[in-house]
Design a protein around this motif. Structure first.
Motif, mmCIF file in Angstrom:
data_model
loop_
_atom_site.group_PDB
_atom_site.id
_atom_site.type_symbol
_atom_site.label_atom_id
_atom_site.label_comp_id
_atom_site.label_asym_id
_atom_site.label_seq_id
_atom_site.Cartn_x
_atom_site.Cartn_y
_atom_site.Cartn_z
ATOM 1 N N GLY A 91 0.774 -1.235 0.000
ATOM 2 C CA GLY A 91 0.000 0.000 0.000
ATOM 3 C C GLY A 91 0.803 1.281 0.000
ATOM 4 N N GLN A 92 2.120 1.198 0.099
ATOM 5 C CA GLN A 92 2.928 2.418 0.149
ATOM 6 C C GLN A 92 2.994 3.072 -1.223
ATOM 7 O OE1 GLN A 92 6.966 1.941 1.518
ATOM 8 N NE2 GLN A 92 7.133 4.075 2.057
ATOM 9 N N THR A 93 2.879 4.388 -1.257
ATOM 10 C CA THR A 93 2.975 5.126 -2.506
ATOM 11 C C THR A 93 4.394 5.649 -2.688
ATOM 12 O OG1 THR A 93 2.462 7.324 -1.625
ATOM 13 C CG2 THR A 93 0.586 5.877 -2.127
ATOM 14 N N PHE A 94 4.631 6.277 -3.852
ATOM 15 C CA PHE A 94 5.932 6.867 -4.129
ATOM 16 C C PHE A 94 6.032 8.311 -3.624
ATOM 17 C CE2 PHE A 94 6.450 3.391 -7.222
ATOM 18 C CZ PHE A 94 7.777 3.063 -6.982
ATOM 19 N N GLN A 95 5.028 8.773 -2.879
ATOM 20 C CA GLN A 95 5.077 10.120 -2.340
ATOM 21 C C GLN A 95 6.311 10.290 -1.448
ATOM 22 O OE1 GLN A 95 2.662 12.780 -2.697
ATOM 23 N NE2 GLN A 95 4.309 13.953 -1.766
ATOM 24 N N GLY A 96 7.205 11.187 -1.826
ATOM 25 C CA GLY A 96 8.376 11.479 -1.003
ATOM 26 C C GLY A 96 9.497 10.466 -1.100
ATOM 27 N N ARG A 119 7.940 14.611 -9.272
ATOM 28 C CA ARG A 119 6.635 14.943 -8.708
ATOM 29 C C ARG A 119 5.684 13.757 -8.642
ATOM 30 N NH1 ARG A 119 8.175 19.249 -11.755
ATOM 31 N NH2 ARG A 119 7.010 18.604 -13.616
ATOM 32 N N LEU A 120 6.114 12.702 -7.973
ATOM 33 C CA LEU A 120 5.246 11.542 -7.798
ATOM 34 C C LEU A 120 4.338 11.752 -6.592
ATOM 35 C CD1 LEU A 120 7.843 8.703 -8.461
ATOM 36 C CD2 LEU A 120 6.185 9.681 -10.059
ATOM 37 N N GLY A 121 3.197 11.059 -6.595
ATOM 38 C CA GLY A 121 2.239 11.228 -5.507
ATOM 39 C C GLY A 121 1.588 9.914 -5.124
ATOM 40 N N THR A 122 0.401 9.629 -5.705
ATOM 41 C CA THR A 122 -0.375 8.462 -5.282
ATOM 42 C C THR A 122 0.040 7.173 -5.981
ATOM 43 O OG1 THR A 122 -2.052 8.918 -6.975
ATOM 44 C CG2 THR A 122 -2.384 9.918 -4.800
ATOM 45 N N GLU A 123 1.039 7.236 -6.831
ATOM 46 C CA GLU A 123 1.453 6.038 -7.562
ATOM 47 C C GLU A 123 1.970 4.954 -6.610
ATOM 48 O OE1 GLU A 123 2.601 9.084 -8.010
ATOM 49 O OE2 GLU A 123 2.573 9.676 -10.118
ATOM 50 N N THR A 124 1.541 3.725 -6.834
ATOM 51 C CA THR A 124 2.072 2.588 -6.076
ATOM 52 C C THR A 124 2.902 1.662 -6.962
ATOM 53 O OG1 THR A 124 -0.013 1.406 -6.445
ATOM 54 C CG2 THR A 124 0.215 2.611 -4.370
ATOM 55 N N ALA A 125 3.004 2.000 -8.240
ATOM 56 C CA ALA A 125 3.859 1.253 -9.169
ATOM 57 C C ALA A 125 4.212 2.172 -10.328
ATOM 58 C CB ALA A 125 3.153 -0.003 -9.680
ATOM 59 N N LEU A 126 5.364 1.914 -10.927
ATOM 60 C CA LEU A 126 5.848 2.746 -12.028
ATOM 61 C C LEU A 126 6.409 1.887 -13.147
ATOM 62 C CD1 LEU A 126 8.042 5.435 -10.175
ATOM 63 C CD2 LEU A 126 5.830 5.860 -11.253
ATOM 64 N N VAL A 127 6.146 2.288 -14.392
ATOM 65 C CA VAL A 127 7.013 1.874 -15.494
ATOM 66 C C VAL A 127 8.125 2.912 -15.519
ATOM 67 C CG1 VAL A 127 7.249 1.579 -17.976
ATOM 68 C CG2 VAL A 127 5.185 0.770 -16.828
ATOM 69 N N VAL A 128 9.319 2.501 -15.139
ATOM 70 C CA VAL A 128 10.400 3.473 -14.929
ATOM 71 C C VAL A 128 11.106 3.781 -16.247
ATOM 72 C CG1 VAL A 128 12.400 4.064 -13.532
ATOM 73 C CG2 VAL A 128 10.684 2.501 -12.619
ATOM 74 N N VAL A 129 11.650 2.769 -16.895
ATOM 75 C CA VAL A 129 12.324 2.958 -18.182
ATOM 76 C C VAL A 129 11.954 1.803 -19.096
ATOM 77 C CG1 VAL A 129 14.290 4.204 -17.177
ATOM 78 C CG2 VAL A 129 14.428 1.730 -17.513
ATOM 79 N N GLU A 130 12.254 1.960 -20.370
ATOM 80 C CA GLU A 130 12.073 0.859 -21.306
ATOM 81 C C GLU A 130 13.276 0.775 -22.233
ATOM 82 O OE1 GLU A 130 8.331 1.892 -23.060
ATOM 83 O OE2 GLU A 130 9.237 3.138 -24.625
ATOM 84 N N GLY A 146 3.140 6.322 -13.915
ATOM 85 C CA GLY A 146 2.724 5.738 -12.655
ATOM 86 C C GLY A 146 1.334 5.147 -12.699
ATOM 87 N N TYR A 147 1.093 4.226 -11.771
ATOM 88 C CA TYR A 147 -0.206 3.592 -11.610
ATOM 89 C C TYR A 147 -0.604 3.660 -10.143
ATOM 90 C CZ TYR A 147 0.435 1.667 -16.296
ATOM 91 O OH TYR A 147 0.624 1.533 -17.641
ATOM 92 N N ALA A 148 -1.849 4.017 -9.893
ATOM 93 C CA ALA A 148 -2.328 4.110 -8.512
ATOM 94 C C ALA A 148 -2.868 2.777 -8.020
ATOM 95 C CB ALA A 148 -3.418 5.185 -8.420
ATOM 96 N N ASN A 149 -2.868 1.757 -8.866
ATOM 97 C CA ASN A 149 -3.392 0.455 -8.456
ATOM 98 C C ASN A 149 -2.334 -0.637 -8.572
ATOM 99 O OD1 ASN A 149 -3.442 0.803 -11.192
ATOM 100 N ND2 ASN A 149 -5.442 -0.110 -11.529
ATOM 101 N N GLY A 150 -1.076 -0.266 -8.400
ATOM 102 C CA GLY A 150 -0.003 -1.231 -8.239
ATOM 103 C C GLY A 150 0.318 -2.055 -9.467
ATOM 104 N N PRO A 199 2.602 -13.896 -7.304
ATOM 105 C CA PRO A 199 2.155 -13.917 -5.915
ATOM 106 C C PRO A 199 1.033 -12.912 -5.741
ATOM 107 C CG PRO A 199 4.549 -13.767 -6.056
ATOM 108 C CD PRO A 199 4.011 -13.571 -7.432
ATOM 109 N N ALA A 200 -0.034 -13.336 -5.041
ATOM 110 C CA ALA A 200 -1.167 -12.432 -4.855
ATOM 111 C C ALA A 200 -0.740 -11.226 -4.052
ATOM 112 C CB ALA A 200 -2.294 -13.158 -4.128
ATOM 113 N N PRO A 201 -1.035 -9.999 -4.513
ATOM 114 C CA PRO A 201 -0.691 -8.813 -3.732
ATOM 115 C C PRO A 201 -1.324 -8.868 -2.353
ATOM 116 C CG PRO A 201 -1.396 -8.213 -5.947
ATOM 117 C CD PRO A 201 -1.667 -9.671 -5.778
ATOM 118 N N ALA A 202 -0.638 -8.272 -1.391
ATOM 119 C CA ALA A 202 -1.152 -8.255 -0.029
ATOM 120 C C ALA A 202 -2.482 -7.525 0.016
ATOM 121 C CB ALA A 202 -0.154 -7.573 0.902
ATOM 122 N N ALA A 203 -3.274 -7.856 1.060
ATOM 123 C CA ALA A 203 -4.565 -7.201 1.214
ATOM 124 C C ALA A 203 -4.371 -5.713 1.410
ATOM 125 C CB ALA A 203 -5.281 -7.795 2.429
#
Length: 408
Positions: A91-96, A119-130, A146-150, A199-203
């Motif tokens: 559940g941790q975001t990239f904020q800060g 300037r990341l905020g509510t994102e919990t997952a990123l496509v960083v580079v390709e 970024g994606y807010a749903n992991g 692996p199933a993401p944590a609750a």
């Protein structure tokens, strides 16, 4: 690099490592021209660390996780490898905690480019580079989408179905817009998506525990004792300084049925940077890693107040090769945790006796083993404790080594 910018790759083998102030899970996906994976073999992560032309390396919390791409060894038809990252804590975001991707020559580790998504905020997952093929030449592009749903949001975009328990309803997944314009995505055809077993993401995380550091949402010890819920994490930092003194992990339990003994065994398993098993400390081996971890001995009944078994860890004396500790409880006699009441673990300052962190196990399953908590050494040198409460079918610590490694 800035979002959307690209560079030509002067070498055939490149490594992308992604660092942040907290531990990250880094993955790589091999994509065809239609922007899709071909099968689960094209998803490279800690449980599947190698694939055709792409490998994953765990940093174990002391160095960044990394994806290495050998462009000369990629199968025909693979035209892009995306490197993703998400915080290890549920559940941790990239904020800060903005991550930095470093693209290196895999053979001599020289730096080819770096990229920090702004300037990341509510994102919990990123496509960083390709890493992508264009007109017969391989290039690297900074993405920062970024994606807010992991991970599930990223996986779905690339044609992967992640099988997981249905969580509470969430808004339709939408990528978080990048801070600056980036190259438009390639058109994606709509064929049926292959299924990827991950692996199933944590609750979803429980309400935050107290003592969050202002502006970061990160729990630490500044406000005193922290009570954790399952999957919550506390940074063992007090007054801006990492806790590197001697601590005690107290584990306790009571029989669920009055007058009945319950014989459980507490243990701790030590791991290295590659999730490699270093040693286990339990009633049959009361001291490991040069005495930096010691066990109090076996309690055969569970009766009486207070901790049933105590494991002492000298954080400052742990060898650098030890980057992860998983604390477990097992029922050698075969009794199930449905016969246990009030199981808990608590971290105590060995010098003062002060209780620092507590986790009360609120659920039970008819299993003989449970992973109670883990301590992970971060790249910054500090330790983080995460409440687990994950049940395993195992009567001994030996049977916990593999599932605990996968849970790091």
């Amino acid at each position: 690099m800035t979002p959307g910018s690209n560079i030509p790759l002067p070498v055939t083998r490149v490594t992308v490592d992604v660092s942040a102030p907290v531990r990250l899970d880094v993955s790589g996906l091999l994509l065809t021209a239609d922007g899709k994976v071909r099968s689960d073999d094209d998803f490279i992560f800690y449980n599947q660390p190698s694939g055709p032309g792409v490998t994953y390396r765990s940093g174990g919390g002391t160095s960044p996780d990394a994806i290495t791409v050998d462009t000369a060894a990629l199968p025909p038809g693979i035209e892009k490898i995306v490197v993703t990252a998400s915080p290890d804590a549920a559940g941790q975001t990239f904020q800060g905690i903005e991550p930095t991707a470093t693209i290196r020559n895999a053979d001599d580790t020289s730096v080819l480019a770096t990229f920090t998504p702004p300037r990341l905020g509510t994102e919990t997952a990123l496509v960083v580079v390709e890493i992508y093929l264009r007109n017969g030449a391989w290039k690297a592009r900074a993405v920062g989408q970024g994606y807010a749903n992991g991970l599930a949001g990223i996986a779905t975009d690339f044609g992967v179905t992640v099988e997981e328990p249905a969580p509470a309803p969430v808004a339709p997944q939408q990528p978080v817009a990048p801070a600056q314009p980036m190259a438009p995505p390639q058109p994606v055809a709509p064929p049926p998506a292959p299924t990827l077993q991950t692996p199933a993401p944590a609750a979803p995380p429980a309400p935050p525990a107290p003592a969050a550091a202002p502006g970061t949402g990160k729990i630490n010890l500044d406000k005193g004792r922290v009570s954790l819920q399952k999957n919550q994490t506390v940074s063992l930092v007090k007054g801006g300084r990492p806790l590197l003194s001697q601590v005690k992990m107290g584990l306790g339990w009571e029989p669920a049925f009055r007058g009945k003994d319950i014989d459980l065994d507490a243990s701790v398993i030590a791991y290295g940077p590659q999730r490699n098993h270093i040693d286990s400390c339990y009633f049959g081996k009361l001291s490991i890693v040069g005495g930096a971890i010691k066990h109090s001995g076996d309690n055969l009944t569970g009766e009486g107040s207070g901790d049933d078994e105590v494991i002492v860890v000298d954080l400052g004396r742990l060898p650098q090769e030890v980057t992860g500790l998983v604390f477990t409880v097992n029922s050698f006699s075969g009794q199930k945790f449905t016969e246990v009441a009030k199981a808990y673990c608590r971290l105590i300052d060995a010098a003062s006796g002060e209780e620092l962190v507590r986790f009360d196990l609120t659920g039970a399953e008819a299993q003989t083993g449970v992973m109670m908590a883990k301590l992970i050494r971060q790249f910054s040198g500090e330790w983080e404790m995460t409440a687990m409460g994950d049940f395993v079918k195992s009567r001994t610590v030996r049977g916990m080594v593999k599932p605990a490694a996968q849970a790091l």
